[in-house]
Design an enzyme around this catalytic site. Structure first.
Site, PDB file in Angstrom:
ATOM      1  N   LYS A  94       0.823  -1.228   0.000  1.00 19.01           N
ATOM      2  CA  LYS A  94       0.000   0.000   0.000  1.00 19.01           C
ATOM      3  C   LYS A  94       0.846   1.263   0.000  1.00 19.01           C
ATOM      4  O   LYS A  94       0.724   2.124   0.879  1.00 19.01           O
ATOM      5  CB  LYS A  94      -0.982   0.011   1.172  1.00 19.01           C
ATOM      6  CG  LYS A  94      -2.002  -1.107   1.150  1.00 19.01           C
ATOM      7  CD  LYS A  94      -3.076  -0.911   2.203  1.00 19.01           C
ATOM      8  CE  LYS A  94      -4.124  -1.989   2.157  1.00 19.01           C
ATOM      9  NZ  LYS A  94      -3.637  -3.328   2.589  1.00 19.01           N
ATOM     10  N   TYR A 222     -16.990  -8.603   5.764  1.00 17.50           N
ATOM     11  CA  TYR A 222     -16.804  -9.808   4.955  1.00 17.50           C
ATOM     12  C   TYR A 222     -17.998 -10.081   4.062  1.00 17.50           C
ATOM     13  O   TYR A 222     -19.153  -9.940   4.469  1.00 17.50           O
ATOM     14  CB  TYR A 222     -16.582 -11.021   5.866  1.00 17.50           C
ATOM     15  CG  TYR A 222     -15.262 -10.979   6.612  1.00 17.50           C
ATOM     16  CD1 TYR A 222     -14.050 -11.027   5.923  1.00 17.50           C
ATOM     17  CD2 TYR A 222     -15.235 -10.890   8.003  1.00 17.50           C
ATOM     18  CE1 TYR A 222     -12.837 -10.989   6.608  1.00 17.50           C
ATOM     19  CE2 TYR A 222     -14.029 -10.850   8.700  1.00 17.50           C
ATOM     20  CZ  TYR A 222     -12.837 -10.896   7.988  1.00 17.50           C
ATOM     21  OH  TYR A 222     -11.644 -10.854   8.664  1.00 17.50           O
ATOM     22  N   ARG A 241      -7.820 -14.452   8.003  1.00 17.11           N
ATOM     23  CA  ARG A 241      -8.224 -15.126   9.235  1.00 17.11           C
ATOM     24  C   ARG A 241      -9.300 -16.187   9.025  1.00 17.11           C
ATOM     25  O   ARG A 241      -9.407 -17.114   9.830  1.00 17.11           O
ATOM     26  CB  ARG A 241      -8.659 -14.073  10.262  1.00 17.11           C
ATOM     27  CG  ARG A 241      -7.482 -13.278  10.805  1.00 17.11           C
ATOM     28  CD  ARG A 241      -7.918 -11.995  11.491  1.00 17.11           C
ATOM     29  NE  ARG A 241      -8.399 -11.001  10.530  1.00 17.11           N
ATOM     30  CZ  ARG A 241      -8.898  -9.807  10.859  1.00 17.11           C
ATOM     31  NH1 ARG A 241      -8.994  -9.465  12.130  1.00 17.11           N
ATOM     32  NH2 ARG A 241      -9.304  -8.963   9.910  1.00 17.11           N
TER      33      ARG A 241
HETATM   34  P1  BMP Z   1      -8.642 -10.957   6.812  1.00 15.73           P
HETATM   35  O1  BMP Z   1      -9.234 -11.903   5.726  1.00 15.73           O
HETATM   36  O2  BMP Z   1      -7.977 -11.674   7.922  1.00 15.73           O
HETATM   37  O3  BMP Z   1      -9.650  -9.916   7.272  1.00 15.73           O
HETATM   38  O4  BMP Z   1      -7.441 -10.150   6.099  1.00 15.73           O
HETATM   39  C1  BMP Z   1      -7.654  -9.271   5.028  1.00 15.73           C
HETATM   40  C2  BMP Z   1      -6.339  -8.798   4.455  1.00 15.73           C
HETATM   41  O5  BMP Z   1      -6.584  -7.979   3.324  1.00 15.73           O
HETATM   42  C3  BMP Z   1      -5.475  -7.976   5.399  1.00 15.73           C
HETATM   43  O6  BMP Z   1      -4.114  -8.309   5.129  1.00 15.73           O
HETATM   44  C4  BMP Z   1      -5.723  -6.522   4.983  1.00 15.73           C
HETATM   45  O7  BMP Z   1      -4.573  -5.728   5.178  1.00 15.73           O
HETATM   46  C5  BMP Z   1      -6.051  -6.657   3.508  1.00 15.73           C
HETATM   47  N1  BMP Z   1      -7.027  -5.674   2.987  1.00 15.73           N
HETATM   48  C6  BMP Z   1      -8.330  -5.611   3.431  1.00 15.73           C
HETATM   49  O8  BMP Z   1      -8.724  -6.355   4.320  1.00 15.73           O
HETATM   50  N2  BMP Z   1      -9.196  -4.700   2.878  1.00 15.73           N
HETATM   51  C7  BMP Z   1      -8.832  -3.844   1.876  1.00 15.73           C
HETATM   52  O9  BMP Z   1      -9.652  -3.084   1.383  1.00 15.73           O
HETATM   53  C8  BMP Z   1      -7.502  -3.903   1.408  1.00 15.73           C
HETATM   54  C9  BMP Z   1      -6.622  -4.821   1.958  1.00 15.73           C
HETATM   55  O10 BMP Z   1      -5.390  -4.897   1.492  1.00 15.73           O
END
Ligand code: BMP
Length: 275
Positions: A94, A222, A241
């Site tokens: 980023k 999500y 996760r």
């Molecule tokens: P998780 O599935 O555990 O929530 O992780 C999501 C990953 O995607 C994290 O590494 C976060 O930095 C990245 N991310 C996000 O969640 N939303 C965005 O809009 C952009 C991202 O890079």
């Protein structure tokens, strides 16, 4: 067919950037549009998770600055796993600074991201100079860039005309900008009435994917693989996760989740190309 209904293999033929081509070919070869986001703090957990999910993913997304015991040998190990399991590497850096600074951050420092990461990403907020700065380092190495056109978080400011400007910025640098971090397909977004955009086929990599919960209590939101790939036309689901949960040592559970997300993501893609 229009890009939305084309197979990954068909699309690979039309992409000239080597990183974009490699990603599309890898997805097709492994029948997986699943990317794992490995956000853990030790080299041991990082490598262990990648080794067990490697067979099921097209791409491994890193936040290399999270690793507290980082040494250059971690990169050698990561590259060995990439060769062993056939996945693309994406450092989720980023970038968000002026062209000169991002070029240095990309090439130098402790992590030397450009030397090992096929793809990286940048916020469009500084304007087009961030792309030219990163491109001066990454393009000669065959790397590709994703712009953050949207974010998965509640209250994200990356929407509306900001998102449209991000797509216009990508359009002006198609050799290096291969697509977006976004929540939906971006073909034609923000295009003027006389711009021909039907064939632009940006890659859309989408975080904020989970099957069991709607959020994380810290702003993350999500959606399911079906919502992301079939309904919104995105190309790669990024799951963190949802796969490794809270305990990176539970190998069987991690493998089961990786298989589950891989199957859901591929079923959504098959439904899309057959729609
Ligand atoms: P998780 O599935 O555990 O929530 O992780 C999501 C990953 O995607 C994290 O590494 C976060 O930095 C990245 N991310 C996000 O969640 N939303 C965005 O809009 C952009 C991202 O890079």
């Amino acid at each position: 067919p229009e890009p939305y209904r084309r197979t990954y293999a068909q699309r690979a033929l039309h992409h000239k950037n080597p990183a974009a081509k490699l990603l599309l070919q890898t997805i097709e070869r492994k029948q997986s549009n699943l990317a794992i986001s490995v956000d853990v703090a030790t080299a041991k957990d990082f490598l262990a998770i990648i080794d067990v999910v490697g067979p099921f993913v097209c791409l491994v997304k890193t936040h290399i600055d999270i690793i507290e015991d980082f040494t250059p040998s971690l990169i050698t190990d990561l590259q060995a796993l990439s060769a062993k399991h056939d996945f693309v590497i994406f450092e989720d850096r980023k970038f968000a600074d002026i062209g000169n600074t991002v070029a240095l951050q990309y090439s130098s420092g402790v992590h030397k991201i450009a030397s090992w990461s096929h793809l990286t990403n940048a916020h469009p907020v500084p304007g087009p100079s961030i792309v030219t700065g990163l491109s001066s380092v990454g393009l000669p190495l065959g790397r590709g860039l994703l712009l953050l056109a949207e974010m998965s978080t509640k209250g994200s400011l990356a929407s509306g005309s900001y998102t449209e400007s991000a797509v216009q910025m990508a359009r002006a640098h198609r050799d290096f900008v291969v697509g977006f971090i976004a929540q939906r397909r971006m073909d034609g977004v923000g295009a003027g009435p006389n711009e021909v955009t039907a064939e632009e086929d940006f890659l859309i990599l989408t975080p904020g994917v989970g099957l069991d919960v709607k959020g994380d209590g810290m702003g993350q939101q999500y959606r399911t693989p079906r919502e992301v790939v079939l309904e919104s036309g995105c190309d790669v689901i990024i799951v963190g996760r949802g796969i490794y949960g809270k305990d990176p040592s539970l190998v069987d559970a991690i493998v089961a989740q990786a298989k589950r997300y891989k199957e859901e993501g591929w079923a959504a893609y098959l439904a899309r190309i057959e729609s």
